[in-house]
Each structure stands twice: as C-alpha cells, then as structure tokens.
Design a protein around this motif. Structure first.
Motif, short mmCIF file in Angstrom:
data_model
loop_
_atom_site.label_atom_id
_atom_site.label_comp_id
_atom_site.label_asym_id
_atom_site.label_seq_id
_atom_site.Cartn_x
_atom_site.Cartn_y
_atom_site.Cartn_z
N GLU A 76 0.83 -1.19 0.00
CA GLU A 76 0.00 0.00 0.00
C GLU A 76 0.87 1.25 0.00
O GLU A 76 0.59 2.22 -0.69
CB GLU A 76 -0.87 -0.03 1.26
CG GLU A 76 -2.23 0.57 1.04
CD GLU A 76 -3.09 0.45 2.27
OE1 GLU A 76 -2.88 -0.47 3.09
OE2 GLU A 76 -3.98 1.29 2.42
N ILE A 88 -0.47 -8.18 -6.31
CA ILE A 88 -1.40 -7.22 -5.71
C ILE A 88 -2.80 -7.79 -5.50
O ILE A 88 -3.49 -7.43 -4.55
CB ILE A 88 -1.44 -5.91 -6.54
CG1 ILE A 88 -2.35 -4.86 -5.91
CG2 ILE A 88 -1.86 -6.17 -7.97
CD1 ILE A 88 -1.78 -4.16 -4.73
N ASP A 89 -3.25 -8.73 -6.38
CA ASP A 89 -4.62 -9.24 -6.23
C ASP A 89 -4.79 -9.99 -4.90
O ASP A 89 -5.83 -9.91 -4.27
CB ASP A 89 -5.03 -10.10 -7.42
CG ASP A 89 -4.05 -11.22 -7.70
OD1 ASP A 89 -2.85 -10.92 -7.78
OD2 ASP A 89 -4.45 -12.38 -7.81
N VAL A 91 -4.81 -7.26 -2.11
CA VAL A 91 -6.08 -6.53 -2.00
C VAL A 91 -7.03 -7.26 -1.04
O VAL A 91 -7.69 -6.65 -0.20
CB VAL A 91 -6.72 -6.36 -3.40
CG1 VAL A 91 -8.18 -6.01 -3.29
CG2 VAL A 91 -5.98 -5.28 -4.17
N ASP A 92 -7.07 -8.58 -1.14
CA ASP A 92 -7.92 -9.35 -0.23
C ASP A 92 -7.48 -9.17 1.22
O ASP A 92 -8.31 -9.05 2.12
CB ASP A 92 -7.87 -10.84 -0.58
CG ASP A 92 -8.49 -11.11 -1.95
OD1 ASP A 92 -9.26 -10.26 -2.42
OD2 ASP A 92 -8.19 -12.16 -2.54
N ILE A 127 -5.86 -6.60 2.48
CA ILE A 127 -6.17 -5.23 2.92
C ILE A 127 -7.65 -5.13 3.33
O ILE A 127 -7.98 -4.58 4.36
CB ILE A 127 -5.85 -4.22 1.79
CG1 ILE A 127 -4.34 -4.13 1.63
CG2 ILE A 127 -6.45 -2.85 2.09
CD1 ILE A 127 -3.88 -3.29 0.47
N ARG A 128 -8.53 -5.73 2.51
CA ARG A 128 -9.94 -5.67 2.87
C ARG A 128 -10.20 -6.43 4.17
O ARG A 128 -10.89 -5.94 5.06
CB ARG A 128 -10.82 -6.23 1.76
CG ARG A 128 -12.29 -6.26 2.16
CD ARG A 128 -13.25 -6.68 1.09
NE ARG A 128 -13.47 -5.69 0.07
CZ ARG A 128 -14.20 -4.57 0.22
NH1 ARG A 128 -14.75 -4.30 1.39
NH2 ARG A 128 -14.36 -3.74 -0.75
N ASP A 130 -8.12 -7.07 6.63
CA ASP A 130 -7.57 -6.34 7.76
C ASP A 130 -8.48 -5.20 8.17
O ASP A 130 -8.73 -4.98 9.35
CB ASP A 130 -6.20 -5.73 7.38
CG ASP A 130 -5.08 -6.70 7.67
OD1 ASP A 130 -5.37 -7.79 8.20
OD2 ASP A 130 -3.93 -6.37 7.38
#
Lengths: 452, 452
Positions: A228, A250-251, A254-255, A257-258, A260
């Motif tokens: 990030e 990154i894919d 992204v999961d 990050i969501r 967390d």
C-alpha cells in the motif's frame, strides 16, 4: 450508499436463478451460470443460503469449480467443499495458483487433503508442500512460485526472443527476476524496461538492484502495508540467504487489505472476519452465543453496582429513571476514542512516542464534551424533575465519566496490545464495563451522599 | 496484532525525530528526513500532533513536498497546505498524477486554487480541469490521463521500436490502448503480449477486444469492486461515446478499498473516515459533539420510558437494579446483526432476493440465543433476589427483546438504504433506541402488570 449498477445486476441474476430453481428449471439455471464470470458466480454463492448452495453447485460447470472456489470466502468455501467428493476437489484444484491451493488445502479434512496431494504430479506437489511449510498469514504462505527468472549476462534481445518462444507469462507479471546460479536474487527487470531498453544491453545493465525483497516469514499484514505504501504490483519473496522463493501479487494483497480493514469492525461486534451471512441458523447461533454471554456478565456487573444503592433507589425512584443516561453517554464517547485508537494502531500511527499526547488529548475532549452535555442534561433534569440538586449530581457524574471514557479509550487498547490481546475484540467489553461502573458510582454514589 | 517490524521502525524514527526536535537539532532532523522514503515521511506526519507537523514541514526537502502530499490523508493534507504559501503549493504539484492533483485542488481555498492553475502550462491545466469536471468519487475523478495509445494497423515490431524511442512508460502500465482516429477505444494490448507476440503481427491481430471499459460516471466504490472481483491492475475509462479518457490504476483503487472498508467502522462510531487522530483538541471536540448530542437524545428517550414506570420502580427498587440488563443484551445482539448486514450490503451480498430469508434467520437466532440467556438470567435472579416471579419477568423480556433486536438489525439497514440514509452512520442509534424502548417496556411493563 446508493445501490450500484453492479449490485443491481447481481441481485437481478440472483432473483432470476432463485425463481428458476423454485420452478425446477435446472437447465435454465445451468445456462445462466455458464454465461457468468466465475467471480460473479462466486458472488452468487456468497449471497445464497446454505441449502440453495448445494443445489446450485450441482449445476455449475465442473471445469469452473477451481476458479469459483478461489474467489469464495473461507466459510463458504468450506461449506461447499464438504459437499464434494475428494476426487472432484482434486480435479478442481488443477491449474490453481500455488498460494490459493495451499490455502484451500489448509482448511480440508486430512483424508481429502492426502487424496488431493496424491493426485498431483511431483513438481506441483513439491511446490504446494513448500507453500504449506510456511505458517499461515506469512509472506511464504501467500506467495506464488510462478516467477520468470533471468541470468544477468544475457542481452535484452535474447530475453525478448526467449519470451516469444515461451509464448505467455504468468498473470500480473510486471517484473522478471534476475538470479545467479545459486538462485539468489540479484535484481529485477520490469516489462516496461524490456520494451524500452536498447536490445543489445545486458540484463545486468538494465536491472534494478535496489528493489525491496520480502522475507518469507514476514506477516501478511505487514506485506500489505508495504504494497500500500510503495504502490507495488508484485514483489519478490526470498529466504534468509536471499534465494528467490516466489512472488506476491497485488490481487492477493487486495484481499488482505480488505480483511484487515474489516477485521476491526467485525471483531468489535464479536464476529468472526469470515462470518458467512447466509450460514445455517444453528451454526451462527453457536458462534454468537459466547459473545452475548460475556456481555451478560458486564451487564450483571453493572446491576451489582446499582444493587449497592438499592436503598437510595427505593427512596428516590427519580434516580432509577435517570441512572442509565450517564453510563450510556460514557459508552458512546469511549467507543469513539477506542475506534480511533484501534484504527490508528492498525495503520501504525500510534506508539510510545505519541501515546501520552493522545491520552491527554482524548481526556481533554472528554472534559470539553462532558462540560457541554453536563450543562445541558442538568438543565433538562432541573426543568423536568423540578430538582436542581439532582441536575447538579447528574452533571457532575457526566463530567467524571466522560473524562474517564476518553482516557480509557486510549489506555485499554494500548495495554491490551502489550498483553497480546486483540483490542478490537476485547476492548469494547472492558470499556463499557468501566464506563458503566464509573458512571453508576459517580451518579448513585454522589446522589446517596448529597441528596439523602 | 503483534507489533510488526515495519511499525517498530516508524515508531523508532518518530522517537528519534521527536527527541532531536526537542533539543533543537534541526539539521539532524533534516538529515533523517532526507534518508526516508516519501511514504514513510507521510506516515511520520500522520503520527505527529498538528503543532509538530508545522515544524517538521519546514525541514522537509521542498522537492519531496508533492510526493509526500500525495500520500497523506485528506485531513492531514489540508492542515499542511494551510501552512504553505500558494507558490510553494504550486511548485509541489509539479509532476503529480492528474487524479491526485485534482483531488488536492478540490480541497483548497479558491485563491490558492486559482494561483496554482495559473502557474501550470496549458496542457496540464487542461487535463486537471477535465478531471475536475467529473463529480468527486466517480471514475472520471480518480483516473489518470497518462495512457499510451496505439493504432490498430501497425505491427508489434514498429510499436516496440516506438517504445524504445519513447524511453519510458507511465507507472503501473500493464496495457497499451488501441484507438481509432476518433480516439474511440478498440481494444488493449498488454506488455506481456507485446514481448511474447510475433513481431510481424499487427496490433489488430494481437489486441484484446473483449476487455471491460469503465464509464467515467461510474461510482468509485463500484470501480473498486470490479478491480477486486476481476483482479485488474489497470482499466480504461471511456465516455458515453466510447472515447478513451484515461485509465484507473490499482494503487488508487487500493486506497478506495481501504477507505470503503474503514468507512463502516468509523461511521458506526459517528466518526469521519478521514478523521485525523492527531488533530487539535477543539477541532476533534467539535466533530464528536454532534454525535454525543444525538445519543443523549436516545438516552433521554429511554429515561422517559422508565419514567412511565416511576411508581413501579418506587415500590420495587429491585426492578431498578435489574432494568438495564435486558436493553443492554438487546443492544449487543442487535449490533451483531447490524454489523453483518452492513458488511453484506457493502459487499453486494444482500438484496430483495434474500433479505426475507435473512430476516427469518436473524430473528430465529435471536429467539435461540434469547432462550439460552433468558433461562440463565432467570436462574441468577431467582437465586440472587430470592424471587422467581422477577426471574420469570426478566426472562420473558429478554426473549422478546432479543427477537426484536435480530429483526431490527436486518430491517433498519435495509429500510435506511431505501431512504438513501447511510446505515453505518445512523443504524446503531436507531437500533439502540428500539432495543432500549422495547427492553424497558417488556421488563417494566410486564413487571407492573404481574408483580404489583
């Protein structure tokens, strides 16, 4: 929060599928499912109660099983795999990314797990076992092993010809990795560099040697923070000797990050991150009952405090009517601080260097907001109950409890973190207990002392 | 939630900077800041109280101002820009991505805004004004205009030579866009395709014509959902005639995903998403006071309900002691359901097709958990207060309130969404009001009727 086009479409498909299922038009449903993208089918499963999922799954093209499973959340995935024969699960896993496959296998019963491994070819099995050897939620567990590696001494032109022979590259490839004979990572070359560099330059000339490497044992949350912060698309993972093990894309990040970001919200309500909204009733009841039990204890504790003042309450029923106001406001003010601090801690903003400042700030906000609402509630009570003394007591209690709420909202999560307790899960309960007890003591205690 | 390495480092730097500032060693601080990555410096600003930020900003290399500003959250960015001369802000914006620049300009006072635009060259100004013409939080506002476009009739080899002449590509470029003479998007060619395709093939032969295009007026939340679902790294933005306007890259989408996920948690505590943890006391007090005022109203409403039973409370102080338990448990159970439903709605899982099923499920969970805790609380009260009748009344009230909490937790957010009210912000207040009122009525009402 207006309903978006995308959501409309899913809900429309869902209705269509539902009514087709209800009228037994299975062939129609099969056709609808075939026309959908696997990630949209996954969304359909997430939005369907468990029973419906079993029927739907029968109608999905088995070739797409793997892709759909990859997109499902933990709980939903588990519930579907339980419906499948081990051979079918094994077939579905063909062509899955290493990290997704390892993640899937972790959740499976031992017998299924072994059967799937047995059906893989040696190279794949080796790769998956390597991924499984890293603890869950570390860089090693979320990496893919599909890296393209180069030697430093060849020219860009040779590499371009090599890639043309190869014909395709793994998904989300933005960098190729340069390694020596011992597979130690020397640097990376972006596709951008490959297409813009002089063809006669060597890889050693054009490679980027300063890029960061991720140690395999780094926690996934930290990996996500780095992606990030530095706007990466992929990053190489190395072992402690600097040997290239794989890459993280990154894919997958992204999961994380969501998850967390959602973790705090779900934990604050005592829910599991992966909680399946459409799980069966008994399963959900069981999961939530513990949380309610814990909260019943705190409610009882508040009742025990007011019980100490039973005589006071018997003499002045007005106090009973008013006694919930102060604890309630303390709980709200404290939750605001708690939420801010939990988010700040997750983002890495709060630590030793600034926590004392923050404690002072939040206590002061509590004092100021306490003053405002203390004066107001005193006025309301004085008018409503025609009793200025009760108004003064409730104002005093409000002020004390709001300062205490602000300070607790900072101190509780910091202390919990030090004790390795998740403040998002336990912070709210402890905070409300404190604001309840302090609020009741301040209100009923002072009232007993002054008014009787 | 163990403290991560990365966070340790930031906190260490923060301490070092703080003690150097305290002892007036500004040159030392300047050197530390120079050695840090701009995104780490941004983290340092996020973790510093407002006063410290002003001093720190003087010590940052002006060449890095732009990069640091890009990484800061809304509130912190605003507070820093207020410290800067307009010319310096203008200088800092050189080289910024169009979307970041537009976003920055949106927040600025008019005079500064005009001064910055005046200092830009015509082409840049035109691009920024175009970005500003799209409403905030739409695809048009978050896109970059730095696309690389190709014609369909040239060969891969020609393109490769063209790119070599060009020398570099915009950040996060994974696809080049193929347009006709009217700039209408015909398809896209990935860098992967360029390096693996036959050099004599034409772009028309190798381009992907099926890729999705994002309309400029799509909401950013929906854009983020599409990126997440389809694992994109970038995607083209087109107007309603299909003309290519720009592209959206995953790094901007990651920020939206985090903000969306955090939005619910922050709103549920009545906080602004971009709330700055280290803002000045008065600013934070003002922001939170409205929320406390709203909650005071709900607390007063509960007090008015108990006031109806003042005579009952005067006759049986035991009821006053116990009366907070039922509303409290209802609030907790309702919040669990509310949190799940809000998350489910944000993920697009909940709609007309399954909301009735969910309502039934959550009411049933309320009934089952209500039964468990009703029996327990009845036993506790019967033993503690030596009164089986009070135990029976509290058990009944618990059961009623838990079912009501589960049903409200589903219905409130669905109704609010239909009325275009953000359920994350307003849902909790309405829910607690209902569980308080129902809980108190059920307990005190039945007690009055049966026990007096």
């Amino acid at each position: 929060m207006a309903e978006t086009l995308e959501q409309d479409l899913t809900q429309q498909k869902l209705k269509e599928v539902k009514s087709a299922l209800d009228s037994g038009m299975f062939i129609h449903v099969r056709r609808i499912l075939q026309e959908m993208d696997p990630s949209d089918v996954a969304l359909l499963f997430e939005s369907t109660p468990t029973k419906g999922r079993a029927v739907l799954w029968q109608l999905v093209d088995p070739d797409l099983h793997g892709e759909i499973l990859e997109e499902l959340s933990e709980d939903v995935k588990d519930s579907i795999i339980r419906l499948m024969d081990p051979e079918l699960v094994a077939a579905a896993t063909e062509g899955m990314d290493t990290d997704d496959l390892a993640n899937l296998l972790r959740g499976l019963p031992d017998s299924v797990y072994r059967e799937i491994l047995a059906q893989m070819d040696a190279q794949d099995r080796h790769r998956v076992e390597a991924a499984l050897s890293y603890p869950e939620e570390t860089a090693g567990a979320i990496m893919n092993t599909d890296t393209v590696t180069l030697r430093p001494d060849v020219t860009v032109d040779v590499i371009l010809r090599y890639l043309r022979l190869k014909g395709e590259l793994p998904e989300a490839t933005d960098n190729l990795y340069v390694v020596n004979l011992r597979d130690e990572l020397l640097g990376q070359v972006s596709l951008t560099t490959l297409v813009t560099a002089n063809p006669s330059a060597t890889i050693a000339d054009v490679m980027d040697t300063g890029a960061e490497k991720i140690p395999a044992d780094m926690e996934e949350t930290e990996v996500a923070q780095m992606f990030e912060r530095y706007n990466w698309i992929s990053a190489p993972v190395v072992d402690d000797r600097g040997v290239l093990l794989g890459r993280i894309t990154i894919d997958d990040v992204v999961d994380i990050i969501r998850e967390d970001a959602e973790h705090s919200m779900m934990s604050m309500a005592g829910l599991d991150d992966e909680e399946d909204t459409f799980a069966p009733v008994l399963k959900s009841t069981k999961r939530r009952t513990v949380w309610l039990g814990i909260n019943l204890l705190t409610a009882l504790m508040a009742a025990f405090v007011s019980n100490l003042f039973e005589d006071t309450l018997a003499q002045m029923a007005t106090l009973a009517v008013l006694m919930t106001i102060v604890p309630s406001m303390g709980g709200i003010a404290g939750s605001q601080t708690l939420t801010l601090v939990i988010r700040g801690m997750a983002l890495g903003h709060i630590g030793d260097s600034n926590s004392r400042w923050l404690l002072g700030k939040e206590a002061l906000i509590g004092l100021l907001n306490g003053l405002i609402w203390a004066l107001l509630i005193a006025a309301v009570v004085a008018v409503w109950k025609q009793d200025i003394r009760v108004g003064a007591v409730i104002a005093f209690a409000m002020l004390v409890n709001m300062v205490c709420a602000g300070a607790s909202g900072v101190m509780i999560p910091l202390l919990m973190k030090r004790m390795n307790i998740d403040p998002a899960l336990a912070g709210g309960v402890v905070l409300t207990t404190i604001t309840d007890v302090v609020g009741l003591f301040a209100f009923l205690g002072v009232a007993t002392w002054l008014l009787l």
